[in-house]
Scaffold this active site. Sequence first.
Site, short mmCIF file in Angstrom:
data_model
loop_
_atom_site.label_atom_id
_atom_site.label_comp_id
_atom_site.label_asym_id
_atom_site.label_seq_id
_atom_site.Cartn_x
_atom_site.Cartn_y
_atom_site.Cartn_z
N ASP A 176 0.83 -1.21 0.00
CA ASP A 176 0.00 0.00 0.00
C ASP A 176 0.86 1.26 0.00
O ASP A 176 0.34 2.38 -0.09
CB ASP A 176 -1.01 0.01 1.15
N SER A 177 2.18 1.08 0.03
CA SER A 177 3.11 2.20 -0.18
C SER A 177 2.90 2.82 -1.56
O SER A 177 3.34 3.95 -1.80
CB SER A 177 4.56 1.74 -0.03
N GLU A 224 9.91 -3.50 10.52
CA GLU A 224 10.26 -2.21 9.92
C GLU A 224 10.79 -1.23 10.96
O GLU A 224 10.15 -0.98 11.99
CB GLU A 224 9.05 -1.61 9.21
#
Length: 272
Positions: free
Chosen positions: A42-43, A185
């Site tokens: 979805d980046s 992340e």
Amino acid sequence: MQTTELVRFKKLGKQISVLTAWDAISSSIVEAAGADVVLVGDSLGMVVLGHSTTLPVTLDQMLHHTKAVCRGFCKPLSKQPLVVCDLPFLSYQCGEDKAVEAAGTLLKNSTASAVKLEGAEPETLLVIKRLIRMGIPVMGHLGLTPQSVHQLGYKSQARDKDSQEKIFKDSKMLQESGCFAIVLEHIPGEIASRLKKHIDIPVIGIGAGNDCDGQVRVTADILGLSIAQPPFAKPLLAGRELCINALKEWINSTDLDQVNPTTKTSESKSDC
């Protein structure tokens, strides 16, 4: 590529490479480069659609881009990278039924094989278990979770003892819920290194040091195409500058045909 292959890679000590793609051109390039996994993240909301966060991305947009990515591969299906697509914001936080419908829509209408979702809250764990019971493989995501930007911000996570203990607990719960891999992340490298040994499924790092079972990067960041470059993603190519200069050369040419003559174009070779 199957999800079980990634677990085998971890046992063999083979690094897992994960790159993002958002359309047919990017997926064909990533496939030709030899990536094990292609993430339709979805980046793309930020990289492709110009949003400042991933939150506005819709399920319809994720499906649109996932289908385009899958159409871009050249190799037979059995030899293609594993395709994982993100479940967008509010497609799984509102209940198990909605999550199953969202994940099923993505996989049924493309050749994607798995979905990724963020966090390890009790409700999220129930969703993961339900998806896996329905035959949908799930990749987890801990640390900096972009869909929680308004709560956590875009900053390094697991910096104190309590949050470090939580990420260890959460990773174990994701494994027990059935996830085949976890993205970590923007957490300290030493924490990711310890966590890798704490669980049996692959740990895929992004801004989490070099001692993970694999790494994931936004392809545009590696190619130097992003306007805002993350601190943990060093570009390996000045792609934006190269593209601008090439287009300037074409625009400023007095004879456009001489910049890229048709004879040379016809001799170009495809990666397929």
